[in-house]
Design a protein around this motif. Structure first.
Motif, PDB file in Angstrom:
ATOM      1  N   ALA A   8      66.231 -18.726  49.628  1.00  0.00           N
ATOM      2  CA  ALA A   8      67.518 -19.450  49.556  1.00  0.00           C
ATOM      3  C   ALA A   8      67.487 -20.669  50.488  1.00  0.00           C
ATOM      4  CB  ALA A   8      68.664 -18.527  49.944  1.00  0.00           C
ATOM      5  N   VAL A   9      66.911 -20.487  51.668  1.00  0.00           N
ATOM      6  CA  VAL A   9      66.869 -21.603  52.620  1.00  0.00           C
ATOM      7  C   VAL A   9      65.938 -22.709  52.100  1.00  0.00           C
ATOM      8  CG1 VAL A   9      66.215 -22.276  54.970  1.00  0.00           C
ATOM      9  CG2 VAL A   9      67.497 -20.177  54.590  1.00  0.00           C
ATOM     10  N   SER A  10      64.802 -22.314  51.498  1.00  0.00           N
ATOM     11  CA  SER A  10      63.895 -23.328  50.925  1.00  0.00           C
ATOM     12  C   SER A  10      64.617 -24.135  49.858  1.00  0.00           C
ATOM     13  CB  SER A  10      62.688 -22.673  50.251  1.00  0.00           C
ATOM     14  OG  SER A  10      61.931 -22.044  51.200  1.00  0.00           O
ATOM     15  N   THR A  11      65.415 -23.452  49.040  1.00  0.00           N
ATOM     16  CA  THR A  11      66.156 -24.155  47.981  1.00  0.00           C
ATOM     17  C   THR A  11      67.126 -25.166  48.600  1.00  0.00           C
ATOM     18  OG1 THR A  11      66.006 -22.203  46.589  1.00  0.00           O
ATOM     19  CG2 THR A  11      67.692 -23.806  45.992  1.00  0.00           C
ATOM     20  N   THR A  12      67.821 -24.744  49.660  1.00  0.00           N
ATOM     21  CA  THR A  12      68.781 -25.660  50.311  1.00  0.00           C
ATOM     22  C   THR A  12      68.044 -26.858  50.911  1.00  0.00           C
ATOM     23  OG1 THR A  12      70.165 -23.762  50.825  1.00  0.00           O
ATOM     24  CG2 THR A  12      70.636 -25.774  52.028  1.00  0.00           C
ATOM     25  N   ILE A  13      66.906 -26.595  51.542  1.00  0.00           N
ATOM     26  CA  ILE A  13      66.157 -27.700  52.153  1.00  0.00           C
ATOM     27  C   ILE A  13      65.659 -28.665  51.068  1.00  0.00           C
ATOM     28  CG2 ILE A  13      63.998 -28.236  53.381  1.00  0.00           C
ATOM     29  CD1 ILE A  13      64.716 -26.025  55.313  1.00  0.00           C
ATOM     30  N   ASN A  14      65.221 -28.131  49.945  1.00  0.00           N
ATOM     31  CA  ASN A  14      64.783 -29.015  48.843  1.00  0.00           C
ATOM     32  C   ASN A  14      65.938 -29.864  48.332  1.00  0.00           C
ATOM     33  OD1 ASN A  14      62.168 -28.202  49.016  1.00  0.00           O
ATOM     34  ND2 ASN A  14      62.371 -26.590  47.461  1.00  0.00           N
ATOM     35  N   LYS A  15      67.132 -29.255  48.247  1.00  0.00           N
ATOM     36  CA  LYS A  15      68.311 -30.041  47.819  1.00  0.00           C
ATOM     37  C   LYS A  15      68.535 -31.197  48.782  1.00  0.00           C
ATOM     38  CE  LYS A  15      71.349 -26.567  45.725  1.00  0.00           C
ATOM     39  NZ  LYS A  15      72.555 -25.778  45.928  1.00  0.00           N
ATOM     40  N   ILE A  16      68.424 -30.901  50.076  1.00  0.00           N
ATOM     41  CA  ILE A  16      68.668 -31.943  51.087  1.00  0.00           C
ATOM     42  C   ILE A  16      67.604 -33.030  50.990  1.00  0.00           C
ATOM     43  CG2 ILE A  16      68.647 -32.393  53.581  1.00  0.00           C
ATOM     44  CD1 ILE A  16      70.086 -29.632  53.902  1.00  0.00           C
ATOM     45  N   LYS A  17      66.346 -32.629  50.840  1.00  0.00           N
ATOM     46  CA  LYS A  17      65.268 -33.630  50.790  1.00  0.00           C
ATOM     47  C   LYS A  17      65.396 -34.522  49.550  1.00  0.00           C
ATOM     48  CE  LYS A  17      61.883 -31.343  53.759  1.00  0.00           C
ATOM     49  NZ  LYS A  17      61.809 -32.368  54.821  1.00  0.00           N
ATOM     50  N   SER A  18      66.014 -33.963  48.488  1.00  0.00           N
ATOM     51  CA  SER A  18      66.144 -34.779  47.273  1.00  0.00           C
ATOM     52  C   SER A  18      67.327 -35.754  47.340  1.00  0.00           C
ATOM     53  CB  SER A  18      66.262 -33.882  46.039  1.00  0.00           C
ATOM     54  OG  SER A  18      67.493 -33.206  46.102  1.00  0.00           O
ATOM     55  N   LEU A  19      68.113 -35.701  48.414  1.00  0.00           N
ATOM     56  CA  LEU A  19      69.250 -36.624  48.533  1.00  0.00           C
ATOM     57  C   LEU A  19      68.798 -38.073  48.731  1.00  0.00           C
ATOM     58  CD1 LEU A  19      71.665 -34.616  50.879  1.00  0.00           C
ATOM     59  CD2 LEU A  19      72.071 -35.229  48.484  1.00  0.00           C
TER      60      LEU A  19
END
Ligand SMILES: NC(=O)c1ccc[n+]([C@@H]2O[C@H](COP(=O)([O-])OP(=O)(O)OC[C@H]3O[C@@H](n4cnc5c(N)ncnc54)[C@H](OP(=O)(O)O)[C@@H]3O)[C@@H](O)[C@H]2O)c1
Length: 262
Positions: free
Chosen positions: A53-64
């Protein structure tokens, strides 16, 4: 959980923020919102079950692609070494300054007072009170003025919910810590320290609260008689993190649709 919008104003651009308990729920919402506002965010959590779940959140942030960034630190905040680990990882990743600390990680425990043990007390207080105290102490030497410390307390801090002696009293203690740190840190260049007190919000934590209590809270909530959303809480936290809240310190703001009016 809503995906952060790339069109959000970058009010936290250049800021480094630590958000504890950011693998889900309110903490995840705060981390995503801060990143949408341009911050570099450190997401902390403790369970390996939360890794993906944390990896998914970090990927969302990096894609901003808005100047924000994110790392995670998995460490148990009930352990006194955790604050040092979190601060070291933050400084290594994002440089010598920390601008915002959100002490969000927390737990509840429902038990009658006659069954409460010393272990139960430590279980709740080590995470809800000792961790914010020790992490604040570890962050302050690196807190760039005007820094922000935001503690996530609860309407339980000012309510007598039966069977929640450890939880409610721990959140009252967190309010006390908020006022002391506000007094202690304010003269160091304009740091502010505040608490946000949510009413019930549908998260994993709420699953441990008796449904009858939650329904009663909904009935007693003037604004629409509903549960709070993660975003209802996040918007208040965002305000307290931003420059425009500079004259608010030592406050405990109820995020409860009027359930609690003081
Ligand atoms: N939801 C509500 O109705 C409500 C109402 C009032 C106040 N609050 C407060 O809001 C805060 C967030 O609540 P929530 O509802 O979002 O809770 P949640 O969904 O249960 O999330 C709790 C977070 O804390 C982390 N955590 C748990 N134990 C930890 C530990 N020992 N060390 C480090 N991190 C730990 C969890 O990650 P891991 O499991 O991966 O460790 C998770 O990220 C809490 O302080 C809570 O008291 C919530």
């Amino acid at each position: 959980m809503a995906t952060p919008s790339p069109s959000t104003p970058l009010t936290l651009s250049g800021k480094t923020a630590i958000v504890t308990g950011a693998s889900r729920g309110i903490g995840e919402g705060i981390a995503l919102d801060f990143a949408a506002r341009g911050a570099k965010v450190v997401l902390t959590y403790s369970s390996s079950k939360s890794d993906s779940a944390v990896s998914t959140t970090i990927n969302k942030i990096k894609s901003l692609n808005n100047g924000s960034d994110a790392i995670s630190v998995r460490t148990d905040l009930r352990h006194p070494s955790a604050p040092g680990e979190i601060v070291s990882a933050t400084l290594s990743a994002f440089g010598p300054h920390i601008d915002i600390l959100v002490n969000n990680a927390g737990c509840e425990l429902a038990k009658p007072i006659t069954e409460m043990t010393a272990e139960d007390f430590s279980y709740v207080y080590d995470l809800n009170v000792r961790a914010p105290l020790l992490l604040s102490g570890a962050v302050v030497p690196h807190l760039r003025a005007p820094g922000r410390i935001i503690n996530i307390s609860s309407v339980g801090a000012r309510s007598g919910f039966k069977n929640f002696s450890a939880y409610c009293s721990s959140k009252a203690a967190l309010e006390g810590l908020t006022r002391v740190l506000a007094a202690e840190l304010g003269e160091k260049g304009g740091h502010t320290v505040n608490a946000v007190n949510p009413g019930p919000v549908q998260t994993v934590l709420l699953e441990g609260i008796p449904r009858s209590l939650v329904e009663w809270q909904k009935d007693a909530t003037p604004v629409e008689h509903r549960l709070g959303t993660i975003d209802d809480v996040v918007q208040i936290v965002a305000f307290l993190a931003e420059e425009r809240s500079r004259w608010v310190s030592g406050q405990c703001i109820s995020a409860s649709g009027g359930f609690s009016m003081w």
